[in-house]
Design a protein around this motif. Sequence first.
Motif, PDB file in Angstrom:
ATOM      1  N   ALA A 212       0.810  -1.213   0.000  1.00 18.48           N
ATOM      2  CA  ALA A 212       0.000   0.000   0.000  1.00 18.48           C
ATOM      3  C   ALA A 212       0.850   1.274   0.000  1.00 18.48           C
ATOM      4  O   ALA A 212       0.307   2.367   0.090  1.00 18.48           O
ATOM      5  CB  ALA A 212      -0.919   0.002   1.223  1.00 18.48           C
ATOM      6  N   HIS A 213       2.168   1.118  -0.077  1.00 20.25           N
ATOM      7  CA  HIS A 213       3.100   2.251  -0.088  1.00 20.25           C
ATOM      8  C   HIS A 213       2.900   3.138   1.133  1.00 20.25           C
ATOM      9  O   HIS A 213       2.708   4.348   1.044  1.00 20.25           O
ATOM     10  CB  HIS A 213       2.980   3.023  -1.405  1.00 20.25           C
ATOM     11  N   PHE A 214       2.971   2.478   2.279  1.00 20.34           N
ATOM     12  CA  PHE A 214       2.887   3.102   3.598  1.00 20.34           C
ATOM     13  C   PHE A 214       4.283   2.995   4.201  1.00 20.34           C
ATOM     14  O   PHE A 214       4.632   1.973   4.783  1.00 20.34           O
ATOM     15  CB  PHE A 214       1.860   2.347   4.445  1.00 20.34           C
ATOM     16  N   PRO A 215       5.129   4.032   4.079  1.00 24.53           N
ATOM     17  CA  PRO A 215       6.519   3.933   4.553  1.00 24.53           C
ATOM     18  C   PRO A 215       6.597   3.597   6.040  1.00 24.53           C
ATOM     19  O   PRO A 215       5.798   4.091   6.844  1.00 24.53           O
ATOM     20  CB  PRO A 215       7.073   5.333   4.274  1.00 24.53           C
ATOM     21  N   GLU A 216       7.557   2.775   6.399  1.00 29.33           N
ATOM     22  CA  GLU A 216       7.717   2.396   7.793  1.00 29.33           C
ATOM     23  C   GLU A 216       8.016   3.603   8.681  1.00 29.33           C
ATOM     24  O   GLU A 216       7.684   3.604   9.872  1.00 29.33           O
ATOM     25  CB  GLU A 216       8.835   1.355   7.930  1.00 29.33           C
ATOM     26  N   ALA A 217       8.616   4.637   8.117  1.00 34.81           N
ATOM     27  CA  ALA A 217       8.890   5.843   8.897  1.00 34.81           C
ATOM     28  C   ALA A 217       7.601   6.524   9.361  1.00 34.81           C
ATOM     29  O   ALA A 217       7.624   7.312  10.314  1.00 34.81           O
ATOM     30  CB  ALA A 217       9.716   6.827   8.068  1.00 34.81           C
ATOM     31  N   ASN A 218       6.489   6.229   8.702  1.00 39.15           N
ATOM     32  CA  ASN A 218       5.193   6.820   9.074  1.00 39.15           C
ATOM     33  C   ASN A 218       4.410   5.955  10.060  1.00 39.15           C
ATOM     34  O   ASN A 218       3.295   6.312  10.437  1.00 39.15           O
ATOM     35  CB  ASN A 218       4.324   7.028   7.826  1.00 39.15           C
ATOM     36  N   PHE A 219       5.000   4.848  10.486  1.00 34.01           N
ATOM     37  CA  PHE A 219       4.289   3.896  11.339  1.00 34.01           C
ATOM     38  C   PHE A 219       4.500   4.260  12.806  1.00 34.01           C
ATOM     39  O   PHE A 219       5.369   3.722  13.495  1.00 34.01           O
ATOM     40  CB  PHE A 219       4.781   2.471  11.056  1.00 34.01           C
ATOM     41  N   TYR A 220       3.713   5.223  13.279  1.00 33.52           N
ATOM     42  CA  TYR A 220       3.725   5.587  14.698  1.00 33.52           C
ATOM     43  C   TYR A 220       2.306   5.962  15.100  1.00 33.52           C
ATOM     44  O   TYR A 220       1.462   6.297  14.264  1.00 33.52           O
ATOM     45  CB  TYR A 220       4.706   6.711  14.999  1.00 33.52           C
ATOM     46  N   ASP A 221       2.031   5.911  16.403  1.00 31.03           N
ATOM     47  CA  ASP A 221       0.645   6.030  16.869  1.00 31.03           C
ATOM     48  C   ASP A 221       0.278   7.459  17.266  1.00 31.03           C
ATOM     49  O   ASP A 221       1.090   8.380  17.162  1.00 31.03           O
ATOM     50  CB  ASP A 221       0.380   5.045  18.014  1.00 31.03           C
TER      51      ASP A 221
END
Length: 317
Positions: A212-221
């Motif tokens: 889904a092109h969701f960068p891991e750098a954007n994975f925060y709550d």
Amino acid sequence: MRKVALAIYWNWLAFVRSFSLVRQKNAAAYYTTLGDDVIDFMDEGYADDSKPRWLNIGYWKEARTYPQACAAMVELLGTRAGLQPTDEVLDVGVGFAEQDFVLVDRFKLARITCIDITPVHVEKSRERVAERGLADRIDIRLGSATALEFPDESFDKVLALESAFNFDTREDFLREAFRVLKPAGTIALADMLPCPGRTAGRRRAAFGRRYAHFPEANFYDREAYPQHLIAAGFDDVSVESIRSDVFPGMAKYAQQRVERKQKIDEVVVDITDDDRAQCRGVEFWERSLGIGDYVIATARKPLIVGVPAERAGTQMS
């Protein structure tokens, strides 16, 4: 036998479409392949000009159809941004401009500038804007959220409706949004996140984010989200979860539409209080992406940059 054959064909088509999407190298290519429908394998190749071309999940607090829910999300975001008719507004990641038609109608905006990284979105949006006679009010441009081609202090409001999780990275976008906002300007985002405390999760979820092109750098709550806004220079930060009014409605809509082969505006869903309390349907996003939260985030650029307002008022819910 005919029903069995149709089911086999439908499953095969879904597999081919999903495989094609997985192979895309960036978000622009992904959305080009996705086509004119938010459900992966229900693209109709732009054959029907009257088809609503929403690409977000929607706000289902009162809405019962998908177009109603999508429009309600736009209205919620615009209200939280405090949009006024005289505002210079930048909308980042506009898809097919459905949201901008709502913005100019609901908030009476004199003008809104819109960018998207996907060429077909820009092409189709411009066509639709021209057809509605709104070319003098809605300016659609091809552009990147992380390298905005606008001078400093150009806009009163910056919006990102369910798009910032795709930006590579969200932090780069926040810094750019801060730069192009006028002093005391507001940023407002509708964004998808992991639930508080959620880790990167299983291999399937990590693969889903790549897909889904969701960068891991954007994975925060949402507990970390305010700190990223503050690091970009913003004050008066608010991050509110609306997950229970998002995921259950979209899950029911998608299930009914796929099972019944209905058109976008034909599906009517019934959402119970228990659906909301349990946030039913969120399991799909949690399994496939590790995502289970949906927030409305707002923040303000200080009137005098470098002299921040009191940050103790940062809100999170």
